[in-house]
Design an enzyme around this catalytic site. Structure first.
Site, PDB file in Angstrom:
ATOM      1  N   HIS A   1       7.432   8.655   4.724  1.00  0.00           N
ATOM      2  CA  HIS A   1       5.913   8.828   4.905  1.00  0.00           C
ATOM      3  C   HIS A   1       5.802  10.548   3.991  1.00  0.00           C
ATOM      4  O   HIS A   1       5.001  11.369   4.153  1.00  0.00           O
ATOM      5  CB  HIS A   1       5.458   9.597   5.795  1.00  0.00           C
ATOM      6  CG  HIS A   1       4.939   7.886   5.997  1.00  0.00           C
ATOM      7  ND1 HIS A   1       3.947   7.829   6.984  1.00  0.00           N
ATOM      8  CD2 HIS A   1       5.380   6.736   6.034  1.00  0.00           C
ATOM      9  CE1 HIS A   1       3.545   6.585   7.607  1.00  0.00           C
ATOM     10  NE2 HIS A   1       4.418   5.856   6.664  1.00  0.00           N
TER      11      HIS A   1
ATOM     12  N   ASP B   1       0.862  -1.350  -0.006  1.00  0.00           N
ATOM     13  CA  ASP B   1      -0.010   0.688  -0.312  1.00  0.00           C
ATOM     14  C   ASP B   1       1.066   1.528   0.181  1.00  0.00           C
ATOM     15  O   ASP B   1       2.036   1.423   0.275  1.00  0.00           O
ATOM     16  CB  ASP B   1      -1.225   0.051   1.362  1.00  0.00           C
ATOM     17  CG  ASP B   1      -0.633  -0.267   3.159  1.00  0.00           C
ATOM     18  OD1 ASP B   1       0.615  -0.661   2.836  1.00  0.00           O
ATOM     19  OD2 ASP B   1      -0.900   0.498   3.743  1.00  0.00           O
TER      20      ASP B   1
ATOM     21  N   GLU C   1      -0.298  -1.995   5.042  1.00  0.00           N
ATOM     22  CA  GLU C   1       0.332  -2.239   6.517  1.00  0.00           C
ATOM     23  C   GLU C   1      -0.035  -0.790   6.831  1.00  0.00           C
ATOM     24  O   GLU C   1       0.021  -1.072   8.069  1.00  0.00           O
ATOM     25  CB  GLU C   1       1.955  -2.082   5.926  1.00  0.00           C
ATOM     26  CG  GLU C   1       2.658  -2.652   7.068  1.00  0.00           C
ATOM     27  CD  GLU C   1       2.994  -0.566   8.253  1.00  0.00           C
ATOM     28  OE1 GLU C   1       2.807  -1.544   8.712  1.00  0.00           O
ATOM     29  OE2 GLU C   1       2.914   0.497   6.702  1.00  0.00           O
ATOM     30  N   GLU C   2      -0.109   0.400   5.970  1.00  0.00           N
ATOM     31  CA  GLU C   2      -0.759   1.442   6.961  1.00  0.00           C
ATOM     32  C   GLU C   2      -1.237   1.309   8.009  1.00  0.00           C
ATOM     33  O   GLU C   2      -1.323   2.663   8.457  1.00  0.00           O
ATOM     34  CB  GLU C   2      -0.001   3.347   5.465  1.00  0.00           C
ATOM     35  CG  GLU C   2       1.127   2.698   4.979  1.00  0.00           C
ATOM     36  CD  GLU C   2       2.281   3.001   5.775  1.00  0.00           C
ATOM     37  OE1 GLU C   2       2.600   3.820   7.541  1.00  0.00           O
ATOM     38  OE2 GLU C   2       2.980   3.342   5.018  1.00  0.00           O
TER      39      GLU C   2
HETATM   40 ZN    ZN Z   1       4.495   3.634   6.788  1.00  0.00          ZN
HETATM   41 ZN    ZN Z   2       6.005   1.189   5.420  1.00  0.00          ZN
END
Ligand code: ZN
Ligand code: ZN
Length: 436
Positions: free
Chosen positions: A406, A96, A163-164
Site C-alpha cells: 500500500h 483491484d 479485495e481491498e
Molecule cells: Zn492490499
Molecule cells: Zn492485497
C-alpha cells in the site's frame, strides 16, 4: 513429455523443445508474463471498476484453453478446465488497485488518476501487488493447460474484484460461485510479500490473517459555553475516557496468549476553543482471529462505552451508540492438512531455506470467505517474496526500512517474483490435483 511440448506449441507458448522441467517451462514463459505485468501495472483499476483488467484476464484465460464466464460478482471472472476424474481445485487471484499516487519512478509506473467519492482526485496504483497475483495466475493457467496430460481433475481459476474493499469474494459467492460452477474441495491463493526477498515463499497453517471489524461510537453530550462546563455534559471528556479504558480490554481482560487489536483511528468533535460540543465520534478498527475473541471484543467495547457514560453521569437518553458495521472481513484460516501438503511440495522444489513461516498478522484478506462459506473446503493462502534481493540486502532484512504494501513506493521485482509465483502456484495445485 511430447504431449506437453505439442500442447505448448499449440498454446503458442515459447517453450523450447528441451524444456523438461517446470522451471525451464516457466522461465520460457516469463517474458510474456512480465510484459503482461507491466501492462497491468500501468493500467490499474480500483475496486469493482476492474472492467478492462477483467476483460484482459478473460481473454488470457480463454487463450489458455479455459471455458470462461465473466461478470460473476460484478467484474469477477471464472475460468474452468475440466480434465477427467479428480478433485475440483480453485485458484484465486485478485484484480483491484488502490487510490494511491505512485512514486516508484519506474518506466511502467501508473499515471492514472480518479475522482474520489468525497471530492478531489488521486492517482491509482497497484500498491498491493495484485498485478503480480494476476500475472502469476495467468502463467499458472497457461502451464497447467499445457501439461494437461500430467494431472487429472477440474481446475477453476478465479479473478476476484474488490479485495481491498472486502466485497469481492462475498459478491462472487453470492452470485453463485459454488452453485453455478463445480464446488471446489481445495482453494489456493497467493499474496506478494513486501518483507520477503524474491525467490522465497511464506507458508504456515492455522490463522494467518485477522477478522476485521469497523466500529463507530457516537458519543452524545449536552453542549454549551466552554466557560460554564457545569451546565453541560462534555462528550469530549467522555470520549477520551472511553479511548483510555478501551486500552484495558486487551491488556487486562483478554488472555495474553490471544492476539487482538483495538485501534481508535479517528476521534472527531467540536468546532472551536470555547464551545463544548454536543457530540464526539470515534471510529475503531477491531482485529481478532477466532469468532469467540471477535464477540468478546465487541461485547467488551459496548460494556466499556456504557460503563463510562454511566460514570460520567449521562442520562439514559444521552447514552452513546455503538455501531458495528455489518460488513466484516473474516479471519483467514489455512487448513492444516492441505497447507502441510503444499509446504512439503514447496520444500521439495525450492529447498528448505527458501520456504519461510508465514508469520500470522492482523491485516485482513477476503480470501477467507471461500473456506468460511463451506468449512469442508481445504484452504491455503501463501506469500511470495517480492523484494529485490539487493534492496533486501541493503535494508539488512529490516522490514521497517522497506516500502510496505500500500506504499506509493512499493515496487516488486517482477521477473523473479512472477517466476517464483508461477512455479509455486503450479506446485501447490499439482500437490492436490489428481495424478495420471
Ligand atoms: Zn492490499
Ligand atoms: Zn492485497
Amino acid at each position: 513429455m511430447r504431449r506437453f511440448v505439442a500442447a505448448a506449441i499449440f498454446m503458442g507458448l515459447a517453450v523450447p523443445a528441451a524444456a523438461d522441467t517446470l522451471s525451464d517451462a516457466v522461465a520460457a514463459d516469463t517474458p510474456y508474463l512480465v510484459a503482461l505485468y507491466k501492462h497491468l501495472h500501468a493500467n490499474p483499476e480500483v475496486s469493482f471498476q476492474e472492467v478492462e483488467t477483467s476483460a484482459r484476464m478473460a481473454a488470457e484465460l480463454k487463450k489458455a484453453g479455459f471455458t470462461v464466464t465473466t461478470g460473476v460478482g460484478k467484474t469477477g471472472v471464472v475460468a474452468m478446465l475440466k480434465n477427467g476424474d479428480g478433485p475440483v481445485v480453485m485458484l484465486r487471484a485478485d484484480m483491484d488497485a488502490l487510490p494511491v499516487t505512485e512514486e516508484t519512478g519506474l518506466p511502467y509506473a501508473s499515471k492514472k488518476t480518479i475522482q474520489l467519492e468525497g471530492g478531489g482526485s488521486s492517482g491509482v496504483m497497484h500498491a498491493c501487488g495484485h498485478d503480480i497475483h494476476m500475472s502469476s495466475m495467468i502463467g499458472t493457467a497457461r502451464h497447467l493447460a499445457a501439461t494437461k496430460g500430467e494431472w487429472a481433475g477440474t481446475l477453476i481459476v478465479i479473478m476476484q474484484p474488490a479485495e481491498e474493499r472486502g466485497g469481492g469474494a462475498r459478491d462472487m459467492l453470492a452470485d453463485g460461485l459454488y452453485e453455478r460452477f463445480p464446488k471446489p474441495a481445495h482453494v489456493i491463493g497467493l499474496h506478494d510479500s513486501a518483507t520477503l526477498p524474491t525467490g522465497t515463499l511464506g507458508i504456515s497453517d492455522g490463522f494467518v490473517m485477522a477478522n476485521v471489524d469497523s466500529v463507530d461510537i457516537e458519543v452524545k453530550g449536552k453542549g454549551g459555553h466552554g466557560a460554564y462546563p457545569h451546565t453541560t455534559k462534555d462528550p469530549v471528556v467522555l470520549a477520551s475516557r472511553i479511548v483510555g479504558t478501551l486500552q484495558t480490554l486487551i491488556s487486562r481482560e483478554l488472555d495474553p496468549q490471544t492476539p487482538a487489536v483495538v485501534t481508535v483511528g479517528a476521534f472527531n468533535a467540536g468546532t472551536k476553543h470555547n464551545i463544548i460540543s454536543d457530540a464526539a465520534h470515534l471510529q475503531l478498527t477491531v482485529r481478532s482471529y477466532s469468532d469467540e475473541t471477535r464477540q468478546f471484543l465487541i461485547d467488551g467495547i459496548k460494556r466499556i462505552v456504557r460503563g463510562e457514560a454511566i460514570a460520567a453521569g449521562m442520562p439514559e437518553d444521552l447514552m452513546p451508540v455503538v455501531i458495528v458495521a455489518d460488513e466484516f472481513t473474516p479471519a483467514t484460516y489455512n487448513t492444516p492438512a492441505q497447507t502441510m501438503t503444499i509446504k512439503a511440495a514447496f520444500t521439495e522444489r525450492f529447498g528448505e531455506d527458501k520456504v519461510k513461516p508465514y508469520r500470522p498478522e492482523m491485516g485482513g484478506e477476503d480470501f477467507s470467505r471461500y473456506h468460511r462459506a463451506d468449512k469442508s473446503i481445504e484452504s491455503t493462502l501463501f506469500r511470495i517474496g517480492a523484494v529485490k534481493q539487493s534492496t533486501y540486502d541493503a535494508a539488512g532484512g529490516d522490514p521497517t526500512k522497506l516500502p510496505s504494501l500500500h506504499s506509493s513506493k512499493f515496487a516488486p521485482d517482477p521477473e523473479p517474483t512472477i517466476r517464483t509465483g508461477v512455479e509455486a502456484m503450479v506446485t501447490a495445485a499439482r500437490s492436490v490435483l489428481g495424478k495420471r
